[in-house]
Motif scaffolding. Structure first.
Motif, PDB file in Angstrom:
ATOM      1  N   PHE A  64       0.807  -1.222   0.000  1.00 51.30           N
ATOM      2  CA  PHE A  64       0.000   0.000   0.000  1.00 51.30           C
ATOM      3  C   PHE A  64       0.841   1.273   0.000  1.00 51.30           C
ATOM      4  O   PHE A  64       0.486   2.271  -0.615  1.00 51.30           O
ATOM      5  CB  PHE A  64      -0.936   0.009   1.211  1.00 51.30           C
ATOM      6  CG  PHE A  64      -1.960  -1.090   1.171  1.00 51.30           C
ATOM      7  CD1 PHE A  64      -3.081  -0.993   0.365  1.00 51.30           C
ATOM      8  CD2 PHE A  64      -1.779  -2.246   1.920  1.00 51.30           C
ATOM      9  CE1 PHE A  64      -4.018  -2.005   0.313  1.00 51.30           C
ATOM     10  CE2 PHE A  64      -2.718  -3.269   1.884  1.00 51.30           C
ATOM     11  CZ  PHE A  64      -3.836  -3.153   1.073  1.00 51.30           C
ATOM     12  N   ILE A  65       1.974   1.252   0.713  1.00 45.19           N
ATOM     13  CA  ILE A  65       2.859   2.413   0.780  1.00 45.19           C
ATOM     14  C   ILE A  65       4.291   1.942   0.599  1.00 45.19           C
ATOM     15  O   ILE A  65       4.717   0.980   1.248  1.00 45.19           O
ATOM     16  CB  ILE A  65       2.713   3.164   2.121  1.00 45.19           C
ATOM     17  CG1 ILE A  65       1.305   3.723   2.302  1.00 45.19           C
ATOM     18  CG2 ILE A  65       3.725   4.313   2.197  1.00 45.19           C
ATOM     19  CD1 ILE A  65       1.122   4.538   3.560  1.00 45.19           C
ATOM     20  N   GLU A  66       5.033   2.642  -0.247  1.00 43.35           N
ATOM     21  CA  GLU A  66       6.448   2.337  -0.436  1.00 43.35           C
ATOM     22  C   GLU A  66       7.260   3.029   0.653  1.00 43.35           C
ATOM     23  O   GLU A  66       7.119   4.236   0.867  1.00 43.35           O
ATOM     24  CB  GLU A  66       6.911   2.833  -1.799  1.00 43.35           C
ATOM     25  CG  GLU A  66       8.320   2.446  -2.157  1.00 43.35           C
ATOM     26  CD  GLU A  66       8.443   0.981  -2.580  1.00 43.35           C
ATOM     27  OE1 GLU A  66       9.456   0.361  -2.235  1.00 43.35           O
ATOM     28  OE2 GLU A  66       7.528   0.492  -3.265  1.00 43.35           O
ATOM     29  N   ILE A  67       8.080   2.271   1.354  1.00 43.81           N
ATOM     30  CA  ILE A  67       8.997   2.844   2.328  1.00 43.81           C
ATOM     31  C   ILE A  67      10.346   3.040   1.636  1.00 43.81           C
ATOM     32  O   ILE A  67      10.962   2.079   1.189  1.00 43.81           O
ATOM     33  CB  ILE A  67       9.152   1.940   3.567  1.00 43.81           C
ATOM     34  CG1 ILE A  67       7.792   1.701   4.232  1.00 43.81           C
ATOM     35  CG2 ILE A  67      10.151   2.548   4.550  1.00 43.81           C
ATOM     36  CD1 ILE A  67       7.097   2.956   4.724  1.00 43.81           C
ATOM     37  N   MET A  68      10.772   4.307   1.543  1.00 42.58           N
ATOM     38  CA  MET A  68      12.010   4.643   0.842  1.00 42.58           C
ATOM     39  C   MET A  68      13.037   5.160   1.844  1.00 42.58           C
ATOM     40  O   MET A  68      12.913   6.283   2.351  1.00 42.58           O
ATOM     41  CB  MET A  68      11.751   5.695  -0.240  1.00 42.58           C
ATOM     42  CG  MET A  68      12.993   6.085  -1.024  1.00 42.58           C
ATOM     43  SD  MET A  68      12.626   7.101  -2.486  1.00 42.58           S
ATOM     44  CE  MET A  68      11.856   8.543  -1.722  1.00 42.58           C
ATOM     45  N   PRO A  69      14.058   4.358   2.167  1.00 41.33           N
ATOM     46  CA  PRO A  69      15.089   4.830   3.088  1.00 41.33           C
ATOM     47  C   PRO A  69      15.873   5.994   2.499  1.00 41.33           C
ATOM     48  O   PRO A  69      16.163   6.033   1.307  1.00 41.33           O
ATOM     49  CB  PRO A  69      15.993   3.605   3.268  1.00 41.33           C
ATOM     50  CG  PRO A  69      15.154   2.435   2.872  1.00 41.33           C
ATOM     51  CD  PRO A  69      14.264   2.953   1.776  1.00 41.33           C
ATOM     52  N   GLY A  70      16.224   6.945   3.358  1.00 45.14           N
ATOM     53  CA  GLY A  70      17.040   8.069   2.954  1.00 45.14           C
ATOM     54  C   GLY A  70      17.654   8.726   4.169  1.00 45.14           C
ATOM     55  O   GLY A  70      17.052   8.742   5.241  1.00 45.14           O
ATOM     56  N   GLY A  71      18.854   9.236   4.019  1.00 42.00           N
ATOM     57  CA  GLY A  71      19.565   9.871   5.114  1.00 42.00           C
ATOM     58  C   GLY A  71      20.902   9.196   5.342  1.00 42.00           C
ATOM     59  O   GLY A  71      20.965   8.123   5.928  1.00 42.00           O
ATOM     60  N   GLY A  72      21.957   9.797   4.833  1.00 38.14           N
ATOM     61  CA  GLY A  72      23.290   9.264   5.029  1.00 38.14           C
ATOM     62  C   GLY A  72      23.606   8.005   4.244  1.00 38.14           C
ATOM     63  O   GLY A  72      24.586   7.317   4.545  1.00 38.14           O
ATOM     64  N   VAL A  73      22.798   7.702   3.235  1.00 36.98           N
ATOM     65  CA  VAL A  73      23.050   6.510   2.416  1.00 36.98           C
ATOM     66  C   VAL A  73      24.238   6.788   1.501  1.00 36.98           C
ATOM     67  O   VAL A  73      24.292   7.815   0.827  1.00 36.98           O
ATOM     68  CB  VAL A  73      21.807   6.139   1.586  1.00 36.98           C
ATOM     69  CG1 VAL A  73      22.108   4.953   0.675  1.00 36.98           C
ATOM     70  CG2 VAL A  73      20.622   5.831   2.500  1.00 36.98           C
ATOM     71  N   ASN A  74      25.199   5.860   1.467  1.00 35.68           N
ATOM     72  CA  ASN A  74      26.383   6.056   0.637  1.00 35.68           C
ATOM     73  C   ASN A  74      26.839   4.725   0.039  1.00 35.68           C
ATOM     74  O   ASN A  74      26.176   3.694   0.217  1.00 35.68           O
ATOM     75  CB  ASN A  74      27.500   6.732   1.438  1.00 35.68           C
ATOM     76  CG  ASN A  74      27.883   5.944   2.673  1.00 35.68           C
ATOM     77  OD1 ASN A  74      28.064   4.720   2.621  1.00 35.68           O
ATOM     78  ND2 ASN A  74      28.012   6.624   3.803  1.00 35.68           N
ATOM     79  N   ILE A  75      27.953   4.758  -0.645  1.00 32.95           N
ATOM     80  CA  ILE A  75      28.426   3.575  -1.360  1.00 32.95           C
ATOM     81  C   ILE A  75      28.747   2.415  -0.418  1.00 32.95           C
ATOM     82  O   ILE A  75      28.716   1.248  -0.810  1.00 32.95           O
ATOM     83  CB  ILE A  75      29.655   3.933  -2.232  1.00 32.95           C
ATOM     84  CG1 ILE A  75      29.918   2.846  -3.277  1.00 32.95           C
ATOM     85  CG2 ILE A  75      30.878   4.216  -1.364  1.00 32.95           C
ATOM     86  CD1 ILE A  75      30.899   3.262  -4.353  1.00 32.95           C
ATOM     87  N   ASP A  76      29.045   2.732   0.835  1.00 32.76           N
ATOM     88  CA  ASP A  76      29.375   1.688   1.803  1.00 32.76           C
ATOM     89  C   ASP A  76      28.145   1.041   2.430  1.00 32.76           C
ATOM     90  O   ASP A  76      28.253  -0.027   3.035  1.00 32.76           O
ATOM     91  CB  ASP A  76      30.257   2.261   2.917  1.00 32.76           C
ATOM     92  CG  ASP A  76      31.596   2.763   2.391  1.00 32.76           C
ATOM     93  OD1 ASP A  76      32.187   2.073   1.540  1.00 32.76           O
ATOM     94  OD2 ASP A  76      32.035   3.844   2.836  1.00 32.76           O
ATOM     95  N   THR A  77      26.983   1.694   2.303  1.00 34.74           N
ATOM     96  CA  THR A  77      25.792   1.196   3.002  1.00 34.74           C
ATOM     97  C   THR A  77      24.631   0.825   2.092  1.00 34.74           C
ATOM     98  O   THR A  77      23.688   0.166   2.535  1.00 34.74           O
ATOM     99  CB  THR A  77      25.291   2.252   4.017  1.00 34.74           C
ATOM    100  OG1 THR A  77      24.922   3.459   3.315  1.00 34.74           O
ATOM    101  CG2 THR A  77      26.366   2.578   5.035  1.00 34.74           C
ATOM    102  N   ILE A  78      24.684   1.193   0.824  1.00 32.48           N
ATOM    103  CA  ILE A  78      23.512   1.053  -0.037  1.00 32.48           C
ATOM    104  C   ILE A  78      23.056  -0.400  -0.189  1.00 32.48           C
ATOM    105  O   ILE A  78      21.849  -0.685  -0.229  1.00 32.48           O
ATOM    106  CB  ILE A  78      23.753   1.715  -1.411  1.00 32.48           C
ATOM    107  CG1 ILE A  78      22.448   1.747  -2.229  1.00 32.48           C
ATOM    108  CG2 ILE A  78      24.886   1.042  -2.163  1.00 32.48           C
ATOM    109  CD1 ILE A  78      22.532   2.614  -3.470  1.00 32.48           C
ATOM    110  N   LEU A  79      24.008  -1.339  -0.232  1.00 31.94           N
ATOM    111  CA  LEU A  79      23.621  -2.737  -0.400  1.00 31.94           C
ATOM    112  C   LEU A  79      22.882  -3.293   0.809  1.00 31.94           C
ATOM    113  O   LEU A  79      22.120  -4.255   0.681  1.00 31.94           O
ATOM    114  CB  LEU A  79      24.852  -3.593  -0.706  1.00 31.94           C
ATOM    115  CG  LEU A  79      25.397  -3.489  -2.130  1.00 31.94           C
ATOM    116  CD1 LEU A  79      26.641  -4.355  -2.285  1.00 31.94           C
ATOM    117  CD2 LEU A  79      24.345  -3.875  -3.158  1.00 31.94           C
ATOM    118  N   GLU A  80      23.081  -2.692   1.975  1.00 28.09           N
ATOM    119  CA  GLU A  80      22.344  -3.118   3.169  1.00 28.09           C
ATOM    120  C   GLU A  80      20.841  -2.992   2.942  1.00 28.09           C
ATOM    121  O   GLU A  80      20.058  -3.845   3.371  1.00 28.09           O
ATOM    122  CB  GLU A  80      22.758  -2.280   4.377  1.00 28.09           C
ATOM    123  CG  GLU A  80      24.215  -2.403   4.768  1.00 28.09           C
ATOM    124  CD  GLU A  80      24.515  -3.651   5.579  1.00 28.09           C
ATOM    125  OE1 GLU A  80      23.554  -4.337   5.981  1.00 28.09           O
ATOM    126  OE2 GLU A  80      25.700  -3.926   5.805  1.00 28.09           O
TER     127      GLU A  80
END
Length: 240
Positions: free
Chosen positions: A170-186
């Motif tokens: 029903f709602i897409e949860i989109m993470p954001g805040g301090g996301v970088n090349i070291d953390t994006i795959l998490e």
């Protein structure tokens, strides 16, 4: 995984499109968390680029509890974005206790149709995020941008996963805040379908500045900077 780039300028938008991003969240002034960009910037990007544009609708820095005048500005900005052919807007309103102002948020959601509506990181201030998720679903919000109520999304990933599981389709949860090349795959490995980041690098434009235009006192989110009537009257009377 869909990539949304937080673009704070024309060049940032150009770079996002050229680098394979799926869309941009267009804003100005990253130092204060972003505010609504100028009409000219929105129009120029829509004329020149093909990347989908979601525009931040935030009339000022500080908190997310807005006056009636602020609210009217937000509505007019949404109408302008619609006329310019933008694909979405990113906004949200809280009450003074940091609960969601559902009545006015719903009005913005309905005004934005047929554009997509993302509830922005004001969500990271709400007291009960799981309850707030249900409330936003009821008013028609389709996407929430959140760091999981932490200063960086990776630190908030457990809440983000709870929100994603509860939101379902029903709602897409989109993470954001301090996301970088070291953390994006998490976030990809945790099953998130969209991610938000700015990928900002700083470039020196001046070797030396004799007079700074920045002021740290305007960066306190608990304060609003407003021209003071009494000060204006006293100073006008001194020189008139």
């Amino acid at each position: 995984m869909k990539i949304e780039i937080c673009a704070n300028s024309y060049q940032s938008a150009v770079n996002a499109e050229a680098s394979g991003a799926d869309r941009i969240e267009l804003c100005s002034e990253l130092a204060v968390g972003g505010i609504t960009p100028s009409y000219g910037l929105i129009k120029k990007i829509k004329q020149d680029l093909r990347i989908p544009v979601h525009v931040l609708i935030r009339p000022r820095s500080g908190d997310f509890t807005y006056s009636n005048a602020d609210f009217e500005v937000m509505k007019q900005d949404i109408v302008l974005c619609k006329k310019l052919g933008c694909e979405g807007v990113v906004s949200g309103i809280l009450n003074s206790d940091n609960s969601i102002d559902l009545e006015r948020t719903k009005e913005l959601v309905e005004l934005a149709i047929p554009m997509s509506f993302t509830f922005h990181r004001a969500f990271d201030w709400v007291v009960n995020p799981l309850k707030s998720l249900d409330e936003l679903k009821e008013v028609g919000v389709k996407r929430i941008l959140t760091s999981g109520q932490e200063d960086q999304a990776l630190r908030g990933i457990e809440l983000l996963k709870k929100l994603k599981d509860k939101a379902g389709a029903f709602i897409e949860i989109m993470p954001g805040g301090g996301v970088n090349i070291d953390t994006i795959l998490e976030f990809k490995n945790a099953g998130f379908k969209q991610i938000h980041f700015s990928a900002t690098s700083l470039y020196c434009t001046q070797k030396k500045v004799n007079v700074t235009m920045n002021s740290d006192r305007f960066f306190d989110e608990t304060m609003l900077a407003i021209s003071d009537s009494e000060k204006i009257i006293n100073m006008v009377n001194m020189v008139k």
